[in-house]
Enzyme design. Structure first.
Site, PDB file in Angstrom:
ATOM      1  N   GLY A  30       1.116 -10.399 -11.588  1.00 37.63           N
ATOM      2  CA  GLY A  30      -0.078 -10.843 -10.885  1.00 37.63           C
ATOM      3  C   GLY A  30       0.124 -12.081 -10.032  1.00 37.63           C
ATOM      4  O   GLY A  30      -0.813 -12.530  -9.357  1.00 37.63           O
ATOM      5  N   ASN A  52       1.028  -9.228  -4.103  1.00 35.64           N
ATOM      6  CA  ASN A  52      -0.308  -9.491  -4.637  1.00 35.64           C
ATOM      7  C   ASN A  52      -1.202 -10.201  -3.624  1.00 35.64           C
ATOM      8  O   ASN A  52      -2.416 -10.037  -3.645  1.00 35.64           O
ATOM      9  CB  ASN A  52      -0.219 -10.303  -5.930  1.00 35.64           C
ATOM     10  CG  ASN A  52       0.297  -9.470  -7.091  1.00 35.64           C
ATOM     11  OD1 ASN A  52      -0.196  -8.371  -7.343  1.00 35.64           O
ATOM     12  ND2 ASN A  52       1.301  -9.966  -7.781  1.00 35.64           N
ATOM     13  N   HIS A  98       4.142   0.352  -9.584  1.00 32.81           N
ATOM     14  CA  HIS A  98       5.268  -0.284 -10.259  1.00 32.81           C
ATOM     15  C   HIS A  98       6.398   0.718 -10.534  1.00 32.81           C
ATOM     16  O   HIS A  98       6.136   1.817 -11.017  1.00 32.81           O
ATOM     17  CB  HIS A  98       4.815  -0.920 -11.577  1.00 32.81           C
ATOM     18  CG  HIS A  98       3.828  -2.016 -11.398  1.00 32.81           C
ATOM     19  ND1 HIS A  98       2.464  -1.801 -11.434  1.00 32.81           N
ATOM     20  CD2 HIS A  98       3.998  -3.344 -11.150  1.00 32.81           C
ATOM     21  CE1 HIS A  98       1.836  -2.948 -11.223  1.00 32.81           C
ATOM     22  NE2 HIS A  98       2.744  -3.896 -11.048  1.00 32.81           N
ATOM     23  N   ASP A 100       0.697   4.316 -12.266  1.00 33.63           N
ATOM     24  CA  ASP A 100      -0.209   3.581 -11.369  1.00 33.63           C
ATOM     25  C   ASP A 100       0.213   3.686  -9.907  1.00 33.63           C
ATOM     26  O   ASP A 100      -0.533   3.296  -9.003  1.00 33.63           O
ATOM     27  CB  ASP A 100      -0.328   2.116 -11.793  1.00 33.63           C
ATOM     28  CG  ASP A 100       0.985   1.347 -11.715  1.00 33.63           C
ATOM     29  OD1 ASP A 100       1.981   1.886 -11.188  1.00 33.63           O
ATOM     30  OD2 ASP A 100       1.024   0.201 -12.194  1.00 33.63           O
ATOM     31  N   SER A 116       5.012  -8.977 -10.878  1.00 30.04           N
ATOM     32  CA  SER A 116       5.219  -7.918 -11.865  1.00 30.04           C
ATOM     33  C   SER A 116       6.429  -7.042 -11.563  1.00 30.04           C
ATOM     34  O   SER A 116       7.030  -6.471 -12.473  1.00 30.04           O
ATOM     35  CB  SER A 116       3.964  -7.039 -11.965  1.00 30.04           C
ATOM     36  OG  SER A 116       3.617  -6.504 -10.695  1.00 30.04           O
TER      37      SER A 116
END
Length: 208
Positions: free
Chosen positions: A66, A95, A179, A176, A29
């Site tokens: 992801g 991840n 990111h 979040d 991502s």
């Protein structure tokens, strides 16, 4: 007259296909422009920087939000076959860490992606990643050390954690906290640009 123009255009396009290098970005991502417009992402900005510098290079973004190192390994053969890149930029592993996966498995997967890319004649640029502090120092160090070990063992150029001076700056991150936002993307592109240029046969440095 028209037929001559068509012949000239065809020759120009053929020449571009022959001489232009292809750079593949294999990532998650962070490279897939999660939460922002694709045009704002660092991959697109990097492509723009190459174009403005007069460098004949096409950038193909093969990043999926992801994605894990295992997912990247599962896709790399197809990507190499289709794109025939001269450079592969690997941005994977965060991840794996967020899911608590094995650092040994991460190293194996990245090692294999590097090996397969080089076997197809591509140079490799490895982007080191890390995970939030709540995962514990020991595990975080194990994940982060994978990149440095591979860089030493495989003689692969390594870009330090691309969010190193971004992740803790609130105005550069999305809500979040994981990111980077649009403001951070040019900073990321600039970091990678410095390490990518020496790998390109058409870079200004190698044309001088």
């Amino acid at each position: 007259m028209l037929s001559k123009f068509c012949l000239w255009l065809g020759a120009a396009l053929f020449s571009l296909n022959i001489h232009a290098e292809t750079v593949v970005v294999l990532g998650d991502s962070i490279s897939a422009a999660y939460g922002i417009e694709v045009e704002q992402g660092w991959v697109r900005l990097l492509e723009s920087k190459l174009r403005k510098a007069g460098i004949e290079a096409l950038v193909r973004n093969e990043s999926i939000s992801g994605e894990t190192s295992a997912g990247g390994l599962a896709r790399i053969d197809r990507i190499l076959g289709e794109e025939k890149p001269s450079v592969v930029i690997i941005e994977l592993g965060a991840n794996d860490g967020l899911r608590g996966l094995s650092p040994a498995a991460l190293k194996h997967n990245l090692d294999e992606i590097i090996r397969r890319s080089r076997a197809r004649g591509a140079k490799v640029l490895l982007l080191s990643m890390t995970i939030p502090p709540n995962y514990g120092k020991r595990y975080i160090d194990m994940i982060y050390n994978v990149y440095h070990e591979l860089s030493r063992e495989k003689s692969v150029p390594l870009v330090p954690f691309i969010l190193g001076d971004i992740a803790l700056v609130e105005e550069l991150m999305q809500p979040d906290g994981l990111h980077p936002n649009a403001k951070a993307q040019p900073l990321i592109a600039d970091k990678i640009w410095q390490h990518l240029l020496p790998l390109l046969n058409t870079s200004p440095e190698k044309r001088d």
